[in-house]
Enzyme design. Structure first.
Site, PDB file in Angstrom:
ATOM      1  N   ARG A   1       0.743  -1.049  -0.021  1.00  0.00           N
ATOM      2  CA  ARG A   1      -0.137  -0.060   0.204  1.00  0.00           C
ATOM      3  C   ARG A   1       0.978   1.242   0.211  1.00  0.00           C
ATOM      4  NH1 ARG A   1      -1.737  -3.639   3.681  1.00  0.00           N
ATOM      5  NH2 ARG A   1      -3.910  -4.590   3.376  1.00  0.00           N
TER       6      ARG A   1
ATOM      7  N   LYS B   1      -1.152  -2.649  11.756  1.00  0.00           N
ATOM      8  CA  LYS B   1      -0.206  -3.216  12.544  1.00  0.00           C
ATOM      9  C   LYS B   1       0.678  -2.041  13.310  1.00  0.00           C
ATOM     10  CE  LYS B   1      -0.850  -7.506  10.904  1.00  0.00           C
ATOM     11  NZ  LYS B   1      -1.573  -8.560  11.726  1.00  0.00           N
TER      12      LYS B   1
ATOM     13  N   HIS C   1      -3.593   2.115  -5.388  1.00  0.00           N
ATOM     14  CA  HIS C   1      -4.136   0.945  -4.967  1.00  0.00           C
ATOM     15  C   HIS C   1      -4.476  -0.076  -6.250  1.00  0.00           C
ATOM     16  CE1 HIS C   1      -5.157  -0.840  -1.218  1.00  0.00           C
ATOM     17  NE2 HIS C   1      -6.201  -1.186  -1.582  1.00  0.00           N
TER      18      HIS C   1
ATOM     19  N   ARG D   1      -1.890  -2.495  -6.378  1.00  0.00           N
ATOM     20  CA  ARG D   1      -2.011  -3.508  -5.443  1.00  0.00           C
ATOM     21  C   ARG D   1      -3.069  -4.586  -6.039  1.00  0.00           C
ATOM     22  NH1 ARG D   1      -1.968  -5.340  -0.146  1.00  0.00           N
ATOM     23  NH2 ARG D   1      -3.921  -5.954   0.954  1.00  0.00           N
TER      24      ARG D   1
ATOM     25  N   HIS E   1      -4.329 -10.091   3.545  1.00  0.00           N
ATOM     26  CA  HIS E   1      -5.451  -9.759   3.956  1.00  0.00           C
ATOM     27  C   HIS E   1      -5.669 -10.644   5.260  1.00  0.00           C
ATOM     28  CE1 HIS E   1      -6.737  -9.084  -0.519  1.00  0.00           C
ATOM     29  NE2 HIS E   1      -6.602  -7.959   0.182  1.00  0.00           N
TER      30      HIS E   1
ATOM     31  N   TYR F   1     -11.183 -11.140  -5.235  1.00  0.00           N
ATOM     32  CA  TYR F   1     -10.450 -10.866  -6.201  1.00  0.00           C
ATOM     33  C   TYR F   1     -10.560 -12.089  -7.371  1.00  0.00           C
ATOM     34  CZ  TYR F   1      -7.997  -7.028  -4.368  1.00  0.00           C
ATOM     35  OH  TYR F   1      -7.653  -5.719  -3.775  1.00  0.00           O
TER      36      TYR F   1
END
Length: 318
Positions: free
Chosen positions: A167, A193, A263, A266, A290, A299
């Site tokens: 990201r 995180k 994004h 990504r 994820h 996806y």
């Protein structure tokens, strides 16, 4: 005069109000990325109320009854819907308020509970991004920049976002010390995180980073440890911002005839991970990091267009 000065300097610092202490504790309980978002979210709520600061807005919110508070939040949600804000933005802003009120209940500063739900969000509309060929075109065009160092930087940035599905916040948060070229590893702080985690660098990615680190040296401010720095304007030599990454990706994409955003790279990476691994959702989930495998499944569903195939077969019957 001197006596007055001494008395003023000896005076105790003003005691923070309960709302100020609550606001500080509320922000301190979040990680850096969430904290920055919540500061903006509470400021937006204060603007909606017409209050000058976040703490004044919190004081007003905690002073009302449960019925009044929920009515106020319902009005705020309606206001955001009418302003055509994205459902994810509306939900995050409501979540910020719920979290603040929950902490206030813990401190005994209020007794009511926000009960206004967020909006239902739709699955990703575009999970493909620029695709492999589009990403390849963007890499080739990035290298043609008239400023050689910018071209090398942009290639390294694009490769990180595509090769590792990073990201943009993860990219701009990187420092030089987070890159281990000899061990072909990079240490990132992932979404949600607080601790850094290691990711393996593919050879091409490591090579692009090595070229950029060499090109970066003459342009960086002496005290700047950021891996990616701006090379233009007043911020030249300083850490590249998330907005800067957006303009880089959008600009390179436009030059390649592609409308995309950070994004999108990504998305392209995760879709490619499913393609080259024969639809291995578990592998793609690890690649994308994820937390919920259902996110990765979206996806895979979009990649295979199962619904489209069924629709074609149904249409052929009549």
């Amino acid at each position: 005069m001197n006596e007055l000065t001494v008395r003023r300097s000896d005076a105790p610092a003003p005691i923070a109000s309960p709302e100020e202490r609550l606001y500080r504790a509320f922000l301190d309980s979040q990680n850096a990325n969430t904290r920055a978002a919540y500061v903006r979210d509470i400021a937006a709520f204060a603007a909606f109320l017409g209050e000058p600061t976040a703490t004044v807005a919190i004081r007003r919110l905690l002073a009302v009854s449960g019925g009044e508070g929920n009515a106020l939040l319902l009005d705020y949600r309606t206001h955001m819907i009418e302003a055509k804000l994205a459902p994810s933005t509306i939900n995050r802003r409501l979540s910020a308020i719920r979290s603040a009120v929950k902490l206030a209940r813990t401190f005994g500063q209020t007794s009511w509970t926000p009960e206004i739900p967020g909006l239902k969000t739709q699955a990703y509309r575009d999970t493909t991004g620029p695709g492999i060929s589009g990403t390849r075109d963007m890499l080739e065009i990035a290298l043609t920049h008239s400023h050689p160092a910018i071209g090398v930087r942009d290639v390294a940035l694009l490769r990180l976002m595509f090769d590792l599905a990073l990201r943009r916040k993860e990219c701009v948060g990187l420092d030089l010390e987070d890159v281990d070229l000899a061990g072909r590893r990079i240490w990132i702080v992932g979404k949600g995180k607080t601790e850094k985690e290691a990711r393996t660098l593919p050879e091409k990615t490591a090579a692009a980073l090595a070229k950029w680190i060499d090109a970066r040296a003459p342009h960086a401010n002496a005290d700047c440890q950021a891996l990616f720095i701006s090379l233009s304007g007043n911020s030249c030599g300083k850490r590249l911002s998330g907005r800067g990454v957006h303009w880089i990706v959008a600009g390179v994409g436009a030059d390649a005839g592609i409308k995309t955003r950070p994004h999108g790279l990504r998305h392209a990476s995760i879709t490619a991970a499913l393609d080259v691994n024969n639809g291995d959702v578990r592998a793609a989930q690890q690649h994308a990091r994820h937390a919920n495998p259902q996110t990765t499944m979206r996806y895979d569903d979009n990649r295979r267009d199962l619904a489209g195939r069924v629709a074609d077969s149904i249409a052929a019957l009549v």
